[in-house]
Design a protein around this motif. Structure first.
Motif, PDB file in Angstrom:
ATOM      1  N   ARG A 531       0.815  -1.215   0.000  1.00 10.08           N
ATOM      2  CA  ARG A 531       0.000   0.000   0.000  1.00 10.08           C
ATOM      3  C   ARG A 531       0.850   1.269   0.000  1.00 10.08           C
ATOM      4  NH1 ARG A 531      -5.222   0.001   3.781  1.00 10.08           N
ATOM      5  NH2 ARG A 531      -5.146   2.118   2.959  1.00 10.08           N
ATOM      6  N   SER A 532       2.142   1.132   0.061  1.00  8.88           N
ATOM      7  CA  SER A 532       3.024   2.302   0.061  1.00  8.88           C
ATOM      8  C   SER A 532       2.836   3.106  -1.220  1.00  8.88           C
ATOM      9  CB  SER A 532       4.480   1.839   0.174  1.00  8.88           C
ATOM     10  OG  SER A 532       5.368   2.814  -0.317  1.00  8.88           O
ATOM     11  N   THR A 533       2.700   4.419  -1.083  1.00  5.36           N
ATOM     12  CA  THR A 533       2.516   5.293  -2.248  1.00  5.36           C
ATOM     13  C   THR A 533       3.688   5.170  -3.213  1.00  5.36           C
ATOM     14  OG1 THR A 533       1.240   6.849  -0.924  1.00  5.36           O
ATOM     15  CG2 THR A 533       2.160   7.675  -2.983  1.00  5.36           C
ATOM     16  N   ALA A 534       4.905   5.158  -2.678  1.00  2.00           N
ATOM     17  CA  ALA A 534       6.074   5.046  -3.542  1.00  2.00           C
ATOM     18  C   ALA A 534       6.079   3.712  -4.282  1.00  2.00           C
ATOM     19  CB  ALA A 534       7.346   5.201  -2.711  1.00  2.00           C
ATOM     20  N   ASN A 535       5.655   2.663  -3.606  1.00  2.00           N
ATOM     21  CA  ASN A 535       5.639   1.336  -4.219  1.00  2.00           C
ATOM     22  C   ASN A 535       4.656   1.282  -5.383  1.00  2.00           C
ATOM     23  OD1 ASN A 535       6.337  -1.321  -4.577  1.00  2.00           O
ATOM     24  ND2 ASN A 535       5.579  -2.032  -2.600  1.00  2.00           N
ATOM     25  N   THR A 536       3.419   1.736  -5.147  1.00  2.00           N
ATOM     26  CA  THR A 536       2.426   1.680  -6.220  1.00  2.00           C
ATOM     27  C   THR A 536       2.778   2.614  -7.370  1.00  2.00           C
ATOM     28  OG1 THR A 536       1.072   3.291  -5.014  1.00  2.00           O
ATOM     29  CG2 THR A 536       0.542   0.979  -4.695  1.00  2.00           C
ATOM     30  N   ARG A 537       3.445   3.753  -7.065  1.00  2.00           N
ATOM     31  CA  ARG A 537       3.808   4.688  -8.134  1.00  2.00           C
ATOM     32  C   ARG A 537       4.825   4.070  -9.076  1.00  2.00           C
ATOM     33  NH1 ARG A 537       5.663   8.968  -5.273  1.00  2.00           N
ATOM     34  NH2 ARG A 537       3.602   9.911  -5.164  1.00  2.00           N
ATOM     35  N   GLN A 538       5.840   3.404  -8.520  1.00  2.00           N
ATOM     36  CA  GLN A 538       6.877   2.858  -9.398  1.00  2.00           C
ATOM     37  C   GLN A 538       6.403   1.624 -10.157  1.00  2.00           C
ATOM     38  OE1 GLN A 538       8.834  -0.186  -9.022  1.00  2.00           O
ATOM     39  NE2 GLN A 538       7.460  -0.928  -7.401  1.00  2.00           N
ATOM     40  N   ALA A 539       5.296   0.994  -9.713  1.00  4.36           N
ATOM     41  CA  ALA A 539       4.800  -0.199 -10.397  1.00  4.36           C
ATOM     42  C   ALA A 539       3.610   0.099 -11.285  1.00  4.36           C
ATOM     43  CB  ALA A 539       4.420  -1.265  -9.366  1.00  4.36           C
ATOM     44  N   SER A 540       3.249   1.380 -11.454  1.00  5.31           N
ATOM     45  CA  SER A 540       2.048   1.732 -12.217  1.00  5.31           C
ATOM     46  C   SER A 540       2.402   2.271 -13.583  1.00  5.31           C
ATOM     47  CB  SER A 540       1.225   2.785 -11.458  1.00  5.31           C
ATOM     48  OG  SER A 540       0.750   2.255 -10.245  1.00  5.31           O
ATOM     49  N   SER A 541       1.483   2.049 -14.529  1.00  2.05           N
ATOM     50  CA  SER A 541       1.600   2.600 -15.868  1.00  2.05           C
ATOM     51  C   SER A 541       0.503   3.630 -16.054  1.00  2.05           C
ATOM     52  CB  SER A 541       1.442   1.482 -16.910  1.00  2.05           C
ATOM     53  OG  SER A 541       1.254   2.025 -18.197  1.00  2.05           O
ATOM     54  N   TYR A 542       0.853   4.798 -16.606  1.00  2.73           N
ATOM     55  CA  TYR A 542      -0.111   5.873 -16.817  1.00  2.73           C
ATOM     56  C   TYR A 542      -0.364   6.097 -18.308  1.00  2.73           C
ATOM     57  CZ  TYR A 542       0.654   6.882 -11.904  1.00  2.73           C
ATOM     58  OH  TYR A 542       0.737   6.778 -10.549  1.00  2.73           O
ATOM     59  N   ALA A 543      -0.417   4.981 -19.036  1.00  7.29           N
ATOM     60  CA  ALA A 543      -0.614   5.110 -20.480  1.00  7.29           C
ATOM     61  C   ALA A 543      -2.025   5.557 -20.827  1.00  7.29           C
ATOM     62  CB  ALA A 543      -0.321   3.770 -21.165  1.00  7.29           C
ATOM     63  N   SER A 544      -2.964   5.430 -19.889  1.00  2.18           N
ATOM     64  CA  SER A 544      -4.347   5.844 -20.127  1.00  2.18           C
ATOM     65  C   SER A 544      -4.778   6.739 -18.989  1.00  2.18           C
ATOM     66  CB  SER A 544      -5.257   4.608 -20.229  1.00  2.18           C
ATOM     67  OG  SER A 544      -5.228   3.895 -19.006  1.00  2.18           O
ATOM     68  N   THR A 545      -6.067   7.090 -18.985  1.00  2.00           N
ATOM     69  CA  THR A 545      -6.567   7.997 -17.954  1.00  2.00           C
ATOM     70  C   THR A 545      -6.492   7.361 -16.571  1.00  2.00           C
ATOM     71  OG1 THR A 545      -8.795   7.183 -18.404  1.00  2.00           O
ATOM     72  CG2 THR A 545      -8.100   9.198 -19.539  1.00  2.00           C
ATOM     73  N   ALA A 546      -6.563   6.049 -16.485  1.00  2.00           N
ATOM     74  CA  ALA A 546      -6.460   5.362 -15.201  1.00  2.00           C
ATOM     75  C   ALA A 546      -5.142   4.586 -15.162  1.00  2.00           C
ATOM     76  CB  ALA A 546      -7.632   4.405 -15.012  1.00  2.00           C
ATOM     77  N   SER A 547      -4.429   4.678 -14.057  1.00  2.00           N
ATOM     78  CA  SER A 547      -3.172   3.964 -13.939  1.00  2.00           C
ATOM     79  C   SER A 547      -3.444   2.480 -13.756  1.00  2.00           C
ATOM     80  CB  SER A 547      -2.378   4.496 -12.743  1.00  2.00           C
ATOM     81  OG  SER A 547      -3.079   4.272 -11.535  1.00  2.00           O
ATOM     82  N   ARG A 548      -2.593   1.657 -14.353  1.00  2.00           N
ATOM     83  CA  ARG A 548      -2.724   0.203 -14.219  1.00  2.00           C
ATOM     84  C   ARG A 548      -1.495  -0.327 -13.517  1.00  2.00           C
ATOM     85  NH1 ARG A 548      -6.055  -3.531 -16.090  1.00  2.00           N
ATOM     86  NH2 ARG A 548      -5.344  -5.690 -16.051  1.00  2.00           N
ATOM     87  N   LEU A 549      -1.744  -1.210 -12.559  1.00  4.22           N
ATOM     88  CA  LEU A 549      -0.671  -1.723 -11.724  1.00  4.22           C
ATOM     89  C   LEU A 549      -0.058  -2.967 -12.351  1.00  4.22           C
ATOM     90  CD1 LEU A 549       0.431  -0.945  -8.857  1.00  4.22           C
ATOM     91  CD2 LEU A 549      -1.018  -2.774  -7.965  1.00  4.22           C
ATOM     92  N   ASP A 550       1.265  -2.974 -12.476  1.00  6.85           N
ATOM     93  CA  ASP A 550       1.996  -4.182 -12.860  1.00  6.85           C
ATOM     94  C   ASP A 550       2.387  -4.877 -11.563  1.00  6.85           C
ATOM     95  OD1 ASP A 550       3.650  -6.182 -13.679  1.00  6.85           O
ATOM     96  OD2 ASP A 550       4.885  -4.939 -14.982  1.00  6.85           O
TER      97      ASP A 550
END
Length: 607
Positions: A531-550
């Motif tokens: 749930r860490s903000t830094a963790n989810t940010r580095q694992a997310s893709s913002y290719a669309s309007t909603a970020s998708r988590l890898d």
């Protein structure tokens, strides 16, 4: 069943050994003598089931597989496909009823009975392919059959795998001849076998035809006493152009966008005079302006007898509070009844949290109202729940038949006493929230420097320390267990640990399930760091309007299990604090709305 060598995929091997699929991948890498693939694809290989069982037995890894699981694995691994194997299994079970067979399937029939054994295999197949089939849940099917009442002959013109027809024969009365129409030849064959196995005990005739019901019409078929139907919703290609002059449209030609009203009139065309039809309908069918003339004609002729609103979740699509329409074909001997029964269970019987719908209470309310109305034209006048309406009052420009629009609102739930209870519960919850509020922690001694090395979810999965499952996948559905960690694939929603109250849920899309090895990973430790903000940010893709988590890029510190548990306990306490805050908010909203309602309807006075 087929004599070919059965095959099994990685998920099946995991079930045989009682492990996660990550462990199977690990065995393939570690052991050169692990059986080689004999089919499938590079990403989803298939293995010889006898070779796998032999290897697992030699390695001491073969779990005790229940009889049901062994039969299902044999069907699932059939080279001709599971549907073909299911059809052959049904035929074998029919032969077993006349002359006992041998083998695992015959053993299962001896344990459960032929009908129950086949129902188990069908349900297992449908559960493994949830996106391919729209099934009527057994509780909803039973309610529809009870509303229709006993009959000598029953038809479902969109019978699917036969849930409604099976429910029609489950009331314990005289067996009925069942008729079905189904466009999908696979479903038609499976439904015929399922119902024939039931009919083998009941001595009822089964007639299932593979045909497009709306384009085929009743033809020369015999009229039936009852029609039960869960039609496909929002069909555009139902035959509007070629069926414009069809004699079934006695109440009006349905609009191209009103396929459900075509199914209603198709059902009526099959009924004998005085026969009953019960259809599961989308709520929009009761109020769309394009269908108002047909609804008006159904009311004027006394054909539409009841509209019953069900809670969301009663049948797919589960997000909608669907309606039941009860219709009776006029027999020409009695004048049209000038009243319509409306029942609204959509709010009173909503499921609490993730609990199932309270079906016994819901069915009692619906059947009590319907039987009273059907017998003498009266119904329990219960505000917000049921009532009998004058048809003349419904024949306005809209002909809106949604029950909630016409029933007077229920009084404030419980009045002042219930509000006092809510206020007391809110007070206790707020106090508990303060007790659970985390205290300030000591700062790290060197916040700028990394305190530990990290690993990723992908690395842990490859090493067998956890299993990663995606909800809504085509393979076998993921079902949660205590200690699993669930997190969303989209956005930054919260990861959570599955507790006993939430175990057994089927994982939906878009969610991920992480199943850790308890000897290697603490689930609360995992959920907290995920749930860490830094963790989810580095694992997310913002290719669309909603970020998708890898999910495989998410990181966890490399810590010994004892240290994981220390962190995990802190994260568990934070989750309890968060849950208390959420409950306090819900209670506050309930108290506020209850006060508005109570002051407005007079059950509460200013004090």
């Amino acid at each position: 069943m087929s004599d070919s060598t059965p095959e099994v995929n990685a998920a099946g091997i995991a079930r045989l050994a009682g492990v996660g699929r990550a462990a199977v991948s690990n065995w393939r890498r570690r052991y050169p003598h692990f059986p080689k693939p004999v089919g499938g694809t590079e990403t989803s290989p298939a293995f010889s089931l006898p070779e796998v069982e032999s290897w697992l037995r030699e390695q001491g890894k073969l779990a005790e597989v229940p009889l049901r699981e062994r039969v299902w694995q044999q069907l699932e691994s059939d080279p001709e496909g599971t549907p073909a194997a299911l059809a052959r299994a049904g035929e074998q079970l029919l032969r077993h009823a006349a002359e006992p067979q041998t083998g695992p399937l015959a053993e299962l029939a001896g344990e459960l009975g032929a009908e129950a054994a086949y129902a188990f295999l069908l349900n297992r197949y449908f559960d493994a392919n949830p996106r391919q089939f729209t099934l009527t849940p057994p509780e909803t099917a039973a309610l529809m059959a009870a509303l229709a009442g006993p009959a000598d002959s029953v038809l479902d013109p969109a019978c699917g795998s036969g849930e409604l027809l099976a429910a029609a024969g489950a009331g314990g009365g005289e067996p009925a001849d069942v008729h079905g129409q189904e466009l999908d030849p696979v479903l038609a064959r499976l439904a015929a076998l399922r119902l024939t196995l039931r009919g083998a005990a009941d001595h009822a005739a089964v007639h299932i035809r593979t045909e497009d019901a709306l384009r085929t019409g009743p033809g020369a078929g015999p009229a039936v006493d009852v029609v039960l139907c869960h039609p496909p919703f929002n069909e555009r290609n139902w035959g509007y152009d070629e069926l414009a002059y069809d004699p079934r449209w006695e109440y009006g030609l349905p609009a191209r966008t009103e396929s459900e009203l075509a199914w209603v009139q198709h059902a009526l065309a099959w009924l004998r005079p005085g026969g009953t039809a019960v259809l599961l309908m989308p709520p929009a069918a009761a109020s769309r302006r394009t269908g108002r003339r047909i609804r008006a004609a159904l009311l004027r002729r006394g054909t539409l007898r009841a509209v019953i609103a069900l809670p969301a979740g009663a049948a797919p699509p589960h997000s909608l509070p669907l309606h039941l329409w009860v219709l009776r074909k006029p027999d020409g001997t009695a004048p049209p009844d000038p009243r319509l029964l409306v029942v609204d269970t959509s709010t009173r019987y909503q499921a609490e949290g993730r609990e199932p719908l309270p079906w016994p209470e819901l069915q009692h309310t619906v059947l009590t109202a319907w039987r009273s109305f059907d017998q003498d034209g009266t119904a329990p006048e219960e505000p917000g729940v049921s009532g009998a309406l004058a048809v003349i009052d419904l024949l306005d420009d809209d002909v809106d038949l949604a029950p909630a629009r016409h029933l007077p609102p229920a009084a404030g739930q419980g009045g002042a006493d219930a509000l006092t209870e809510t206020r007391d519960e809110l007070d206790r919850t707020l106090r508990r929230t303060l007790d659970l509020a985390p205290s300030a922690a000591a700062p790290a001694r060197t916040p700028a420097a990394p305190r530990w090395s990290v690993t990723t979810i992908g690395e842990l999965a490859r090493g067998g320390a956890l299993e990663v499952r995606a909800g809504g996948a085509d393979a076998e559905p993921a079902v949660t267990q205590v200690g699993d960690v669930v997190l969303p694939a989209l956005g930054r929603g919260a990861a959570y640990v599955v507790t006993p109250e939430r175990a057994g849920e089927t994982l939906g899309k878009p969610l991920y399930l992480l199943r850790p090895d308890p000897g290697a990973l603490n689930p609360w430790f995992m959920a907290g760091f995920l749930r860490s903000t830094a963790n989810t940010r580095q694992a997310s893709s913002y290719a669309s309007t909603a970020s998708r988590l890898d999910v495989r890029r998410l990181q966890l510190p490399r810590l010994p299990l004892t240290e994981q548990r220390r962190y995990g306990e802190h994260f568990r306490q934070l989750a309890a604090f968060e849950a208390a805050l959420r409950l306090a908010g819900e209670l506050g909203e309930r108290l506020t709305q209850g006060m508005y309602d109570g002051l407005s309807d007079g059950t509460v006075t200013p004090g």
